[in-house]
Design an enzyme around this catalytic site. Sequence first.
Site, PDB file in Angstrom:
ATOM      1  N   VAL A 190      11.189  -4.319   2.912  1.00  0.00           N
ATOM      2  CA  VAL A 190      10.927  -4.499   4.348  1.00  0.00           C
ATOM      3  C   VAL A 190      11.106  -3.175   5.100  1.00  0.00           C
ATOM      4  O   VAL A 190      12.042  -2.424   4.813  1.00  0.00           O
ATOM      5  CB  VAL A 190      11.917  -5.561   4.907  1.00  0.00           C
ATOM      6  CG1 VAL A 190      11.807  -5.680   6.408  1.00  0.00           C
ATOM      7  CG2 VAL A 190      11.664  -6.900   4.230  1.00  0.00           C
TER       8      VAL A 190
ATOM      9  N   GLY B 134       9.749  -0.424   4.905  1.00  0.00           N
ATOM     10  CA  GLY B 134       9.932   0.667   3.949  1.00  0.00           C
ATOM     11  C   GLY B 134       8.776   1.642   3.905  1.00  0.00           C
ATOM     12  O   GLY B 134       8.787   2.584   3.131  1.00  0.00           O
TER      13      GLY B 134
ATOM     14  N   GLY C 230       4.802  -6.132   5.984  1.00  0.00           N
ATOM     15  CA  GLY C 230       4.458  -7.045   7.086  1.00  0.00           C
ATOM     16  C   GLY C 230       2.951  -7.179   7.240  1.00  0.00           C
ATOM     17  O   GLY C 230       2.429  -8.275   7.493  1.00  0.00           O
ATOM     18  N   SER C 231       2.243  -6.074   7.071  1.00  0.00           N
ATOM     19  CA  SER C 231       0.772  -6.095   7.173  1.00  0.00           C
ATOM     20  C   SER C 231       0.172  -6.877   6.010  1.00  0.00           C
ATOM     21  O   SER C 231      -0.826  -7.592   6.184  1.00  0.00           O
ATOM     22  CB  SER C 231       0.218  -4.667   7.155  1.00  0.00           C
ATOM     23  OG  SER C 231       0.756  -3.912   8.212  1.00  0.00           O
ATOM     24  N   ALA C 232       0.772  -6.751   4.828  1.00  0.00           N
ATOM     25  CA  ALA C 232       0.287  -7.501   3.660  1.00  0.00           C
ATOM     26  C   ALA C 232       0.436  -9.001   3.921  1.00  0.00           C
ATOM     27  O   ALA C 232      -0.481  -9.793   3.642  1.00  0.00           O
ATOM     28  CB  ALA C 232       1.076  -7.100   2.411  1.00  0.00           C
TER      29      ALA C 232
ATOM     30  N   ASP D 182      -2.774  -1.131   9.542  1.00  0.00           N
ATOM     31  CA  ASP D 182      -2.827  -1.210   8.069  1.00  0.00           C
ATOM     32  C   ASP D 182      -3.397  -2.532   7.571  1.00  0.00           C
ATOM     33  O   ASP D 182      -3.662  -2.674   6.378  1.00  0.00           O
ATOM     34  CB  ASP D 182      -1.398  -1.142   7.490  1.00  0.00           C
ATOM     35  CG  ASP D 182      -0.755   0.215   7.664  1.00  0.00           C
ATOM     36  OD1 ASP D 182      -1.482   1.205   7.818  1.00  0.00           O
ATOM     37  OD2 ASP D 182       0.489   0.263   7.620  1.00  0.00           O
TER      38      ASP D 182
ATOM     39  N   LYS E  72       0.847  -1.209   0.000  1.00  0.00           N
ATOM     40  CA  LYS E  72       0.000   0.000   0.000  1.00  0.00           C
ATOM     41  C   LYS E  72       0.869   1.241   0.000  1.00  0.00           C
ATOM     42  O   LYS E  72       2.022   1.218   0.467  1.00  0.00           O
ATOM     43  CB  LYS E  72      -0.958   0.024   1.191  1.00  0.00           C
ATOM     44  CG  LYS E  72      -0.315   0.125   2.589  1.00  0.00           C
ATOM     45  CD  LYS E  72      -0.023   1.551   3.061  1.00  0.00           C
ATOM     46  CE  LYS E  72       0.892   1.577   4.272  1.00  0.00           C
ATOM     47  NZ  LYS E  72       1.650   2.762   4.498  1.00  0.00           N
TER      48      LYS E  72
HETATM   49  O1  C5P Z   1      -0.956  -0.533  14.276  1.00  0.00           O
HETATM   50  P1  C5P Z   1       0.466  -0.947  14.144  1.00  0.00           P
HETATM   51  O2  C5P Z   1       0.806  -2.127  15.005  1.00  0.00           O
HETATM   52  O3  C5P Z   1       0.906  -1.126  12.739  1.00  0.00           O
HETATM   53  O4  C5P Z   1       1.309   0.270  14.704  1.00  0.00           O
HETATM   54  C1  C5P Z   1       2.675   0.163  15.017  1.00  0.00           C
HETATM   55  C2  C5P Z   1       3.045   1.332  15.902  1.00  0.00           C
HETATM   56  O5  C5P Z   1       2.945   2.566  15.161  1.00  0.00           O
HETATM   57  C3  C5P Z   1       2.140   1.531  17.094  1.00  0.00           C
HETATM   58  O6  C5P Z   1       2.555   0.769  18.189  1.00  0.00           O
HETATM   59  C4  C5P Z   1       2.261   3.013  17.360  1.00  0.00           C
HETATM   60  O7  C5P Z   1       3.473   3.286  18.042  1.00  0.00           O
HETATM   61  C5  C5P Z   1       2.412   3.597  15.964  1.00  0.00           C
HETATM   62  N1  C5P Z   1       1.135   4.058  15.397  1.00  0.00           N
HETATM   63  C6  C5P Z   1       0.576   5.243  15.856  1.00  0.00           C
HETATM   64  N2  C5P Z   1      -0.607   5.680  15.316  1.00  0.00           N
HETATM   65  C7  C5P Z   1      -1.235   4.996  14.337  1.00  0.00           C
HETATM   66  C8  C5P Z   1      -0.680   3.791  13.848  1.00  0.00           C
HETATM   67  C9  C5P Z   1       0.508   3.346  14.406  1.00  0.00           C
HETATM   68  O8  C5P Z   1       1.136   5.908  16.734  1.00  0.00           O
HETATM   69  N3  C5P Z   1      -2.373   5.480  13.824  1.00  0.00           N
END
Ligand code: C5P
Length: 314
Positions: free
Chosen positions: A113, A115, A120-122, A154, A21
């Site tokens: 990776v 990037g 990782g989400s995909a 994501d 994405k």
């Molecule tokens: O949701 P995800 O696990 O991908 O997020 C990884 C980290 O990115 C979270 O632990 C947080 O520190 C940060 N994050 C954030 N606000 C978001 C998405 C992610 O602060 N909307």
Amino acid sequence: MTGQTAPAQPGAQISIDVPAKINPHLGVGDPRADGYHALSTVYQAISLHDTVTAQRRSEGNGEPGIEITISGEGAGTLPTDEANLAYKAAKLIALYAGIEPDVKLHLNKRIPVAGGLAGGSADAAGALIACARLWEVEIGDAELERLAAGLGSDVPFCLKGGTAIGSGRGEKLTPVNAKGTWHWVVATTDTQISTPDCYKEVDRLREDGIGRYSSDVDPLVRAFESGASADELARLLINDMEAAAVSLRPQLASLMHGGLEEGALAAHVSGSGPTVLFLATDVKHAVALARRIRMRGGAKSVHLAHGPVNGPAA
Ligand code: C5P
């Protein structure tokens, strides 16, 4: 997934392609009470993808359980245990179904990776779908999205693909009917940026009065819905994390500047970076631009991509 969960024959192998994405608009608000930042974003799936393949582990010589193998981008540097989001996805869907996990997951990675392209989400989205099919789990789309949101902000978009507005912490989606195809040159760098570090840097810069929340996604959404030209799109790209990514990796500034000098319509940091996206007029321009950016040096790898593309495809 309900109704489309084809039974997995003995020995069956299920392969799912899941696209990367980008965020042509990434507005980052203040941190919330739960530590996440409020987001106003527009996601778009692009034609770089990972392939997630699943088969029952017990059908080889293995015991039931979850096993992950990885090839391609970042293989050898990525965890193959519970620290891998695809492992967590397999565990979560087994827990949901109340069964013992039994899967050998292979991730063939093309998405760079760490990037800012949600690689990782995909993989997690692909693992959810592949395991649900392999184990014949009856699960509706809404429930699958809920599990995805628990894995990462994501991941719900990675299940969907196309173009969508993301709100909340990025997990609440509203589809956008984008009419057109836009062409990008995707330049990776030899560094990585951790997503939490980039959010922290956004907060730090804001304390110094640098940057503000770009909450209005409407101009970009209208542009996608009306099939805007790449020139118009170039003027509407926004990333509130860009200054933070450049602050953490100052070399990004020269990569971006170099691409603009070579004729890119815009240079845009992808998500939390450090991948840089260069917008091209059309596919011919993208091919020429990619060649010039490669020759200039400074990027680790240079790829062509277009978007939007559909979500996970078997
Ligand atoms: O949701 P995800 O696990 O991908 O997020 C990884 C980290 O990115 C979270 O632990 C947080 O520190 C940060 N994050 C954030 N606000 C978001 C998405 C992610 O602060 N909307």
